[in-house]
Design a protein around this motif. Structure first.
Motif, PDB file in Angstrom:
ATOM      1  N   ASP A 266       0.934  -1.175  -0.068  1.00 56.08           N
ATOM      2  CA  ASP A 266       0.018  -0.005  -0.038  1.00 56.08           C
ATOM      3  C   ASP A 266       0.884   1.277   0.055  1.00 56.08           C
TER       4      ASP A 266
ATOM      5  N   ALA B 149       1.444   3.622   2.306  1.00 55.58           N
ATOM      6  CA  ALA B 149       2.229   3.602   3.379  1.00 55.58           C
ATOM      7  C   ALA B 149       3.271   2.908   3.419  1.00 55.58           C
ATOM      8  N   ASP B 150       3.573   1.875   2.725  1.00 56.75           N
ATOM      9  CA  ASP B 150       4.662   0.960   2.555  1.00 56.75           C
ATOM     10  C   ASP B 150       5.592   1.736   1.636  1.00 56.75           C
TER      11      ASP B 150
ATOM     12  N   GLU C  50       6.014   4.875   1.291  1.00 55.48           N
ATOM     13  CA  GLU C  50       6.781   5.916   1.963  1.00 55.48           C
ATOM     14  C   GLU C  50       7.483   5.299   3.183  1.00 55.48           C
ATOM     15  N   LEU C  51       7.325   4.103   3.701  1.00 58.10           N
ATOM     16  CA  LEU C  51       8.241   3.720   4.521  1.00 58.10           C
ATOM     17  C   LEU C  51       9.593   3.275   4.084  1.00 58.10           C
TER      18      LEU C  51
END
Length: 70
Positions: free
Chosen positions: A2, A4-5, A7-8
């Motif tokens: 997703d 968020a991953d 961005e991580l």
């Protein structure tokens, strides 16, 4: 995977080993391939390493470039 991953990948650093302190997305392909052969560690770091490997292996690292500029 997703957003968020992704961005991580640019914000999370490798916590150990030869490349300790380097952003997960910046790890060299041969290092990620080694993990793919030997097995990714459990947890978030393993999930991010596997994602970085997939992006690197398939030539899709440009997907995270806009996230670096934030």
């Amino acid at each position: 995977m997703d957003a968020a991953d992704l961005e991580l990948l640019v914000s999370r650093q490798m916590p150990y080993g030869k490349y300790k302190g380097r952003a997960i997305v910046d790890l060299p392909g041969h290092y990620l391939a080694w993990f793919a052969r030997k097995g990714f560690p459990p947890g978030e770091i393993g999930r991010l390493l596997a994602l970085a490997h997939e992006l690197n292996h398939n030539g899709l690292l440009d997907l995270v470039e806009p996230l670096r500029k934030r």
